[in-house]
Design a protein around this motif. Structure first.
Motif, PDB file in Angstrom:
ATOM      1  N   UNK A  27      64.398  -3.008 -22.131  1.00 16.15           N
ATOM      2  CA  UNK A  27      63.502  -1.918 -22.540  1.00 16.15           C
ATOM      3  C   UNK A  27      62.442  -1.689 -21.463  1.00 16.15           C
ATOM      4  N   UNK A  28      61.875  -2.752 -20.938  1.00 15.98           N
ATOM      5  CA  UNK A  28      60.883  -2.623 -19.870  1.00 15.98           C
ATOM      6  C   UNK A  28      61.448  -1.905 -18.663  1.00 15.98           C
ATOM      7  N   UNK A  29      62.662  -2.254 -18.283  1.00 11.63           N
ATOM      8  CA  UNK A  29      63.326  -1.607 -17.157  1.00 11.63           C
ATOM      9  C   UNK A  29      63.522  -0.117 -17.452  1.00 11.63           C
ATOM     10  N   UNK A  43      55.417  -9.490 -19.083  1.00 12.57           N
ATOM     11  CA  UNK A  43      56.281  -9.595 -17.907  1.00 12.57           C
ATOM     12  C   UNK A  43      57.640  -8.954 -18.176  1.00 12.57           C
ATOM     13  N   UNK A  44      58.246  -9.301 -19.304  1.00 12.81           N
ATOM     14  CA  UNK A  44      59.569  -8.760 -19.643  1.00 12.81           C
ATOM     15  C   UNK A  44      59.544  -7.238 -19.732  1.00 12.81           C
ATOM     16  N   UNK A  45      58.485  -6.703 -20.343  1.00  7.64           N
ATOM     17  CA  UNK A  45      58.383  -5.263 -20.558  1.00  7.64           C
ATOM     18  C   UNK A  45      57.804  -4.532 -19.348  1.00  7.64           C
ATOM     19  N   UNK A  46      57.459  -5.283 -18.325  1.00  4.93           N
ATOM     20  CA  UNK A  46      56.911  -4.733 -17.080  1.00  4.93           C
ATOM     21  C   UNK A  46      55.741  -3.781 -17.360  1.00  4.93           C
ATOM     22  N   UNK A  47      54.787  -4.291 -18.117  1.00  7.46           N
ATOM     23  CA  UNK A  47      53.611  -3.505 -18.483  1.00  7.46           C
ATOM     24  C   UNK A  47      52.392  -4.408 -18.472  1.00  7.46           C
ATOM     25  N   UNK A  48      51.218  -3.815 -18.435  1.00 11.00           N
ATOM     26  CA  UNK A  48      49.999  -4.630 -18.477  1.00 11.00           C
ATOM     27  C   UNK A  48      49.292  -4.539 -19.825  1.00 11.00           C
ATOM     28  N   UNK A  49      49.894  -3.830 -20.778  1.00 12.52           N
ATOM     29  CA  UNK A  49      49.342  -3.799 -22.133  1.00 12.52           C
ATOM     30  C   UNK A  49      50.446  -3.476 -23.135  1.00 12.52           C
ATOM     31  N   UNK A  50      50.225  -3.909 -24.362  1.00  9.42           N
ATOM     32  CA  UNK A  50      51.129  -3.629 -25.485  1.00  9.42           C
ATOM     33  C   UNK A  50      50.347  -2.763 -26.466  1.00  9.42           C
ATOM     34  N   UNK A  96      58.744   2.918 -29.355  1.00 13.79           N
ATOM     35  CA  UNK A  96      59.782   1.955 -29.010  1.00 13.79           C
ATOM     36  C   UNK A  96      59.328   0.567 -29.460  1.00 13.79           C
ATOM     37  N   UNK A  97      60.228  -0.129 -30.152  1.00 11.28           N
ATOM     38  CA  UNK A  97      59.893  -1.402 -30.790  1.00 11.28           C
ATOM     39  C   UNK A  97      60.921  -2.456 -30.409  1.00 11.28           C
ATOM     40  N   UNK A  98      60.446  -3.654 -30.120  1.00  9.84           N
ATOM     41  CA  UNK A  98      61.329  -4.774 -29.808  1.00  9.84           C
ATOM     42  C   UNK A  98      60.688  -6.059 -30.321  1.00  9.84           C
ATOM     43  N   UNK A  99      61.226  -7.197 -29.925  1.00 10.35           N
ATOM     44  CA  UNK A  99      60.693  -8.487 -30.350  1.00 10.35           C
ATOM     45  C   UNK A  99      60.881  -9.506 -29.233  1.00 10.35           C
ATOM     46  N   UNK A 143      60.431   2.248 -17.217  1.00  6.06           N
ATOM     47  CA  UNK A 143      59.795   2.421 -15.908  1.00  6.06           C
ATOM     48  C   UNK A 143      59.663   3.919 -15.608  1.00  6.06           C
ATOM     49  N   UNK A 144      58.455   4.341 -15.306  1.00  5.51           N
ATOM     50  CA  UNK A 144      58.191   5.741 -14.993  1.00  5.51           C
ATOM     51  C   UNK A 144      57.772   6.588 -16.181  1.00  5.51           C
ATOM     52  N   UNK A 145      58.031   6.088 -17.395  1.00  5.38           N
ATOM     53  CA  UNK A 145      57.627   6.851 -18.595  1.00  5.38           C
ATOM     54  C   UNK A 145      56.754   6.009 -19.526  1.00  5.38           C
ATOM     55  N   UNK A 146      56.445   4.789 -19.122  1.00  7.51           N
ATOM     56  CA  UNK A 146      55.686   3.873 -19.985  1.00  7.51           C
ATOM     57  C   UNK A 146      54.420   4.516 -20.531  1.00  7.51           C
ATOM     58  N   UNK A 147      53.692   5.249 -19.696  1.00  7.22           N
ATOM     59  CA  UNK A 147      52.420   5.842 -20.111  1.00  7.22           C
ATOM     60  C   UNK A 147      52.596   6.905 -21.188  1.00  7.22           C
ATOM     61  N   UNK A 148      53.826   7.351 -21.421  1.00  7.86           N
ATOM     62  CA  UNK A 148      54.090   8.408 -22.407  1.00  7.86           C
ATOM     63  C   UNK A 148      54.603   7.882 -23.741  1.00  7.86           C
ATOM     64  N   UNK A 149      54.754   6.573 -23.857  1.00  6.71           N
ATOM     65  CA  UNK A 149      55.341   6.023 -25.078  1.00  6.71           C
ATOM     66  C   UNK A 149      54.399   5.027 -25.747  1.00  6.71           C
TER      67      UNK A 149
END
Length: 162
Positions: A67-69, A101-108, A54-57, A72-78
């Motif tokens: 995308x962050x929303x 913050x926008x992507x609701x993740x602690x790493x990219x 999944x790609x954004x800017x 949620x719940x599948x972030x670790x799989x993508x």
């Protein structure tokens, strides 16, 4: 779904990536209060269909948020990529923090400089390359690169590296 190695890594990503930069298009916006849920449904349909890239800017803040929303719940799989048009270390830090913050993740997984005028390196004075390396060492980003459609940038980048 076909999977391929990303660049020179051993990371397998779906051959088809989901470009999330249209999650704020007029067709989705037409859903009004349900626009976020519609965007989420589209992202989940892609994920269920086998897409894991999944790609954004950062230039599309609403798209990053949606995308962050949706992830949620599948972030670790993508495999999650975003981009920044930062021209300075200060802008880079701000954009990266806002994207996290926008992507609701602690790493990219892949953080890219979008359409840079020159290719940052440890030899350029702007400090961007060293900041990217620092963020990589801290685990905030896993990989970094550039994204450009500008052939002259590619040529100028190569010239500056020689």
């Amino acid at each position: 779904m076909d999977f391929i190695a990303l660049g020179k890594t051993n990371i397998l990503v779906s051959r088809t990536a989901f470009g999330a930069m249209s999650l704020d298009c007029k067709e989705i916006q037409a859903f009004g209060d349900e626009a976020e849920e519609k965007a989420c449904a589209i992202v989940h349909q892609a994920y269920v269909g086998g897409i894991n890239f999944f790609d954004t800017s950062h230039t599309k803040i609403e798209c990053e948020k949606r995308l962050g929303y949706a992830l949620h719940g599948i972030r670790q799989n993508v495999f999650l990529a975003t981009k920044s048009q930062s021209q300075s270390v200060h802008e880079l830090r701000n954009d990266l923090q806002e994207s996290l913050t926008n992507l609701d993740t602690d790493y990219i997984d892949l953080f890219q400089l979008e359409n840079p005028e020159i290719l940052p390196s440890d030899k350029t004075m702007d400090g961007l390359y060293n900041e990217l390396k620092t963020m990589q060492q801290k685990g905030v980003i896993r990989h970094f690169g550039i994204a450009t459609e500008n052939l002259s940038c590619k040529i100028n980048c190569r010239k500056r590296l020689i």
